[in-house]
Design a protein around this motif. Sequence first.
Motif, PDB file in Angstrom:
ATOM      1  N   CYS A 121     -16.678   6.473  -6.618  1.00 15.15           N
ATOM      2  CA  CYS A 121     -16.233   6.520  -8.009  1.00 15.15           C
ATOM      3  C   CYS A 121     -15.654   5.181  -8.458  1.00 15.15           C
ATOM      4  CB  CYS A 121     -15.203   7.625  -8.190  1.00 15.15           C
ATOM      5  SG  CYS A 121     -15.886   9.300  -8.071  1.00 15.15           S
ATOM      6  N   ILE A 176     -15.443  15.437  -9.682  1.00 19.62           N
ATOM      7  CA  ILE A 176     -14.812  14.163 -10.050  1.00 19.62           C
ATOM      8  C   ILE A 176     -13.647  14.402 -11.004  1.00 19.62           C
ATOM      9  CG2 ILE A 176     -15.178  11.970 -11.249  1.00 19.62           C
ATOM     10  CD1 ILE A 176     -18.177  12.268 -10.273  1.00 19.62           C
ATOM     11  N   GLY A 194     -10.667  12.143 -12.158  1.00 17.57           N
ATOM     12  CA  GLY A 194     -11.539  11.145 -12.750  1.00 17.57           C
ATOM     13  C   GLY A 194     -11.722  11.333 -14.242  1.00 17.57           C
ATOM     14  N   ILE A 245     -18.229   8.726 -15.277  1.00 19.69           N
ATOM     15  CA  ILE A 245     -18.413   9.974 -14.533  1.00 19.69           C
ATOM     16  C   ILE A 245     -19.890  10.313 -14.400  1.00 19.69           C
ATOM     17  CG2 ILE A 245     -18.114  12.483 -14.690  1.00 19.69           C
ATOM     18  CD1 ILE A 245     -15.280  12.028 -15.603  1.00 19.69           C
ATOM     19  N   CYS A 258     -21.438   8.310 -11.696  1.00 18.44           N
ATOM     20  CA  CYS A 258     -20.933   8.788 -10.404  1.00 18.44           C
ATOM     21  C   CYS A 258     -21.667  10.058  -9.973  1.00 18.44           C
ATOM     22  CB  CYS A 258     -19.439   9.095 -10.498  1.00 18.44           C
ATOM     23  SG  CYS A 258     -18.366   7.673 -10.687  1.00 18.44           S
TER      24      CYS A 258
END
Length: 210
Positions: A29, A74, A79, A84, A87
């Motif tokens: 991430c 995430i 996150g 995102i 990721c």
Amino acid sequence: MLRAVLFDVDFTLIFPGPAFQPEGYARLCAGHGVAVDPARFDAAAAAAAQVLADEAGDLAYDPEVFLEFARRLIRGMGGEGPGIEACAREIYDAGAECGHFQLYEEVPDVLRTLHAAGLRIGLISNTHRCLETFQRHFALDGLIAAAVSSSAHGYMKPHPSIFAAALRQAGVEQPADAVMVGDSLAHDIAGALRLGMRGVLVQRGGPREP
């Protein structure tokens, strides 16, 4: 008469390596500018897994299910931000790479013992991982009589067609002559029983299935 043993793959035969552990997710991430807290991984993974449970129906394979799992994971780890999506896509793509996973210690001996006993061994996976590559990577060539992934087949477990496809590959005409071994009651065991196979639930840790 038992003629074949079919296995789920993830968390039945293999488990995630460092790339899919809390610190591994944090590094991935960070590469996309998303900060997450590794200490929140367990709770985030448990909550995100609900999207997979919700999809335990007669569904066509859809990458979006697994991408949504990654997004929820995430976010559950704290996150935020536009990174995102990138990721989640990298997590999905990495899931197809066998090098990110390890066999459980007893698996090679179990498979060799079953093969030596004359039983046909099959693999059924709800992932997009290439099962031919999987066999080569883990030195299982010659042991596996059938291998069906949901991404190639088109339907995910517990749809009966994916179990039937594996039985056809294994040359087994009667579902009652085969057993399905897996870690998911909803995907592996219920699907097998629905077709007339037997089922063996493997529970390696975490909350107990009913």
